[in-house]
Write a protein that holds these residues in place. Structure first.
Motif, PDB file in Angstrom:
ATOM      1  N   GLU A  89      -8.278   1.040  -2.126  1.00  0.00           N
ATOM      2  CA  GLU A  89      -7.173   1.692  -1.434  1.00  0.00           C
ATOM      3  C   GLU A  89      -7.132   3.146  -1.862  1.00  0.00           C
ATOM      4  OE1 GLU A  89      -2.288   1.896  -1.225  1.00  0.00           O
ATOM      5  OE2 GLU A  89      -3.258   0.411  -2.526  1.00  0.00           O
ATOM      6  N   GLY A 131      -3.070   5.172   1.235  1.00  0.00           N
ATOM      7  CA  GLY A 131      -2.910   3.798   1.692  1.00  0.00           C
ATOM      8  C   GLY A 131      -4.064   3.283   2.536  1.00  0.00           C
ATOM      9  N   THR A 176       0.834  -1.199   0.000  1.00  0.00           N
ATOM     10  CA  THR A 176       0.000   0.000   0.000  1.00  0.00           C
ATOM     11  C   THR A 176       0.870   1.251   0.000  1.00  0.00           C
ATOM     12  OG1 THR A 176      -0.129  -0.028   2.417  1.00  0.00           O
ATOM     13  CG2 THR A 176      -1.871  -1.176   1.212  1.00  0.00           C
TER      14      THR A 176
END
Length: 275
Positions: free
Chosen positions: A235, A239, A112
């Motif tokens: 996402e 993140g 992420t």
């Protein structure tokens, strides 16, 4: 970009679409795809239902449109990673191959924007019934499709009465003891695999139950499905991960069986709440 309802995400995860079955909510998925932009799209298994297609062909235009939309995303530069599941297990023979810009992978590690690492896997490997009693898995799949067909008829009546979508099978999963135990065992097994691989968490599908929780220090995230919950994991640019239940976010009752939507359906969505 002119549609005020379009949202941009860094990554989108969807699974368990089950194209080729009558229970597939292809119209809702098409609407979701029309209202998102992303850099990476993960297809986390059971995209096409090969089990059902072997016993009878069902492929309406909306299902073909879903495939074409995804391929168009890949052509426009979206990184599309396809992690096959048990219902589309034949695609596992092509791991490492690119199809029209779509990358086929047995599993994947996703990092992420804030540096967390997640194992991305469909999850059927951690389902004892699928792995050790395949005949029972086929019987269960047939029973599930009958339940979904009945639920579809029920929801047509609800839609005409102006009510939203309701999933009977999802209701059973939260009420029946054996179903709850199966889900808990599955979640624990997937989390153990993520721990063994040394990652921060796992993103999976398979059991058609969208979930985001901590299991002994491992982030367990299930992106749900497009048969019952009509959900996706997204996402954000920072993140942050969020599960979207599209049938609840959008006016489900405003979509007819041909996917047509009246103007109010295109009103902008409210901004997601901060984590």
């Amino acid at each position: 970009m002119g549609d005020p309802g379009v949202r941009s995400y860094r990554t989108v995860f969807i699974s368990d679409i089950h194209l080729g079955t009558k229970g597939c909510q292809a119209e809702l998925l098409l609407d979701f795809i029309r209202h998102i932009e992303c850099e990476t799209l993960y297809l986390v298994g059971d995209i096409v239902d090969g089990w059902k297609l072997r016993s009878g062909w069902h492929w309406p235009q909306a299902h073909n449109d879903v495939v074409q939309k995804i391929l168009r995303m890949a052509r426009k530069g979206v990184k599309v990673i396809y992690v096959p599941g048990n219902h589309d297990e034949g695609v596992r023979d092509f791991v490492g191959v690119h199809f029209g810009g779509v990358i086929v992978a047995r599993d994947a590690i996703h990092e992420t924007a804030d540096g967390k690492r997640f194992l991305v896997v469909h999850g059927d490997e951690f389902d004892g019934v699928v792995q050790h009693a395949r005949w029972l898995a086929f019987v269960g799949d047939y029973a599930y499709r009958v339940l979904i067909a009945a639920n579809t008829l029920f929801n047509r009546v609800r839609r005409r009465l102006g009510f939203g979508y309701w999933s009977f099978s999802a209701f059973l999963k939260t009420r029946v003891k054996n179903a709850l135990q199966f889900v808990e065992n599955f979640e624990a097994a997937v989390a153990d695999e993520a721990r063994r691989r040394g990652v921060d968490g796992v993103i999976c599908g398979h059991i058609h139950k969208a979930e985001m929780r901590d299991i002994d220090g491992i982030a367990y995230i299930n992106d749900g499905d497009w048969v019952e919950s009509c959900s996706a994991l997204v996402e954000h640019s920072d993140g942050r991960l969020e599960i979207l239940e599209w049938a609840k976010l959008r006016s489900w009752s405003a979509i007819d069986h041909k996917g047509r939507r009246p103007e109010p359906f295109l009103e902008p969505l409210a901004e997601p709440a901060a984590a």
